[in-house]
Design a protein around this motif. Structure first.
Motif, PDB file in Angstrom:
ATOM      1  N   SER A  66       0.832  -1.203   0.000  1.00 49.74           N
ATOM      2  CA  SER A  66       0.000   0.000   0.000  1.00 49.74           C
ATOM      3  C   SER A  66       0.865   1.252   0.000  1.00 49.74           C
ATOM      4  O   SER A  66       0.611   2.207  -0.747  1.00 49.74           O
ATOM      5  N   PHE A 111      -3.119  -0.205  -3.784  1.00 46.67           N
ATOM      6  CA  PHE A 111      -3.468  -1.465  -3.135  1.00 46.67           C
ATOM      7  C   PHE A 111      -3.836  -1.151  -1.695  1.00 46.67           C
ATOM      8  O   PHE A 111      -3.068  -0.490  -0.981  1.00 46.67           O
ATOM      9  N   THR A 147     -12.486  -4.046 -10.259  1.00 43.41           N
ATOM     10  CA  THR A 147     -11.373  -3.397  -9.572  1.00 43.41           C
ATOM     11  C   THR A 147     -11.793  -1.996  -9.138  1.00 43.41           C
ATOM     12  O   THR A 147     -12.074  -1.133  -9.969  1.00 43.41           O
ATOM     13  N   ALA A 189      -0.492  -9.053  -4.883  1.00 49.56           N
ATOM     14  CA  ALA A 189      -0.806  -7.688  -4.454  1.00 49.56           C
ATOM     15  C   ALA A 189      -0.440  -6.664  -5.517  1.00 49.56           C
ATOM     16  O   ALA A 189      -1.219  -5.745  -5.817  1.00 49.56           O
ATOM     17  N   THR A 242      -2.781  -6.633  -8.578  1.00 43.44           N
ATOM     18  CA  THR A 242      -4.007  -5.885  -8.278  1.00 43.44           C
ATOM     19  C   THR A 242      -3.752  -4.390  -8.302  1.00 43.44           C
ATOM     20  O   THR A 242      -4.530  -3.616  -8.875  1.00 43.44           O
ATOM     21  N   ALA A 243      -2.668  -3.967  -7.669  1.00 43.01           N
ATOM     22  CA  ALA A 243      -2.337  -2.539  -7.636  1.00 43.01           C
ATOM     23  C   ALA A 243      -2.175  -1.974  -9.043  1.00 43.01           C
ATOM     24  O   ALA A 243      -2.631  -0.861  -9.343  1.00 43.01           O
TER      25      ALA A 243
END
Length: 337
Positions: free
Chosen positions: A104, A111, A260, A288, A291-292
């Motif tokens: 993150s 993320f 998303t 991760a 996805t980000a």
């Protein structure tokens, strides 16, 4: 003297034969074993070289992950957190939480496992009902933010009681890692662990080659053509994860909405990037970042890859709607010739 020596030779020969028979009878040769099943709302396929079928132990590992990270498991740690029940994080939850916070931070919040209220609002979470008017989205955004949650002496704390966690964008990858660790603890050196398209590999396949992994062509139809290969990778000792918007979507009126959700805006992403595939040392990290990247879009994702040396493969649609590819330099060595 010669008679005694002959007797010893005969006894030795009998002992040798008996020992050989015992070893042959009790020693099982290593073979490639395949286990399949269903977990985290998807299928898993695991192949490994071993003398024993370890499926029961694999299922126990996956159950441990489910008991830590599944929002749909009433006994899970994450479910207790989301329902504001006191809970102490176990080692699995702690490992995933800390990794999620790191990603993150590096992705500027693209993320974010606190995105759960927004995912639910758009109908991609535990409820299919959608509440997506702008006022509701703005209110929900106040409950979202990776900096609003923390682990303090093993206890998960949050600033807003309405904040909820959703680890679905990292749990499958972590599940692959957990199974891989168990296999290695048994001395297994050749395996491929796949859960819902996220993959960990080591050693060689049953043909003595690196593991061949497909990147699917990003098409939205649910027929067999949806499994058409877009590229083939040959990897070993690496993990791979792919995220895409081309299959999981909804229609709001005539508008097609991707699953998303951008945690920073509260709304589904709208850009040309169709799928992102990441190769990394562990599958939770690959999961991760994939996805980000789908949140960030093509250009921002490429910028981050250059800044962090992440290897990735991007499929996007050009202005005519045709599929195009961009890859990092390091990713190209995995592509099958």
């Amino acid at each position: 003297m010669n008679g005694k020596l002959s007797k010893w030779k005969i006894l030795f020969l009998i002992f040798l034969i008996a020992g050989t028979v015992y070893i042959l009878k009790n020693h099982k040769p290593e073979t490639y074993i395949t286990n399949n099943g269903y977990v985290f709302g998807t299928q898993y396929n695991i192949k490994y070289k071993s003398t024993d079928d370890l499926h029961e132990e694999i299922k126990r590992v996956l159950l441990d992950v489910d008991n830590s990270l599944s929002m749909f498991n009433k006994r899970s740690i994450i479910r207790a957190f989301n329902e504001n029940r006191d809970i102490i994080a176990n080692s699995m939850f702690t490992e995933v939480f800390n990794l999620a916070q790191q990603v993150s931070e590096k992705t500027g919040g693209a993320f974010d496992i606190t995105v759960a209220p927004l995912v639910n609002a758009w109908g991609f979470g535990h409820s299919e009902e959608t509440v997506t008017d702008s006022a509701t989205i703005e209110n929900l955004r106040e409950t979202v933010g990776y900096k609003t949650v923390a682990l303090v002496e093993g206890k998960i704390v949050k600033q807003n009681s309405a904040t909820m966690l959703d680890c679905s964008a990292i749990a499958k990858g972590y599940g692959c890692d957990a199974v891989a660790r168990m296999l290695e603890s048994k001395g297994i050196e050749n395996y491929m662990v796949e859960i819902g398209g996220e993959i960990v590999t080591k050693g060689k396949n049953d043909k003595g080659n690196n593991w061949r992994i497909s990147i699917s062509k990003p098409v939205s139809n649910p027929t067999a053509t949806a499994n058409e290969h877009h590229a083939i990778l040959e990897i070993t000792g690496k993990s791979m994860a792919t995220s895409g918007n081309y299959r999981n979507f909804r229609y709001h009126g005539e508008r097609k909405v991707a699953h998303t959700i951008d945690p920073r805006t509260g709304y589904p992403v709208e850009h040309s990037l169709l799928s992102a595939t990441v190769v990394a040392d562990n599958c939770a990290t690959a999961d991760a970042y994939a996805t980000a990247f789908m949140v960030m879009g093509l250009e921002k994702a490429i910028e981050l890859c250059r800044a962090t040396s992440i290897d990735a493969y991007f499929i996007y649609a050009d202005e005519k709607g045709d599929l195009q590819v961009k890859t990092t330099e390091g990713f190209r060595k995995y592509l099958s010739k």
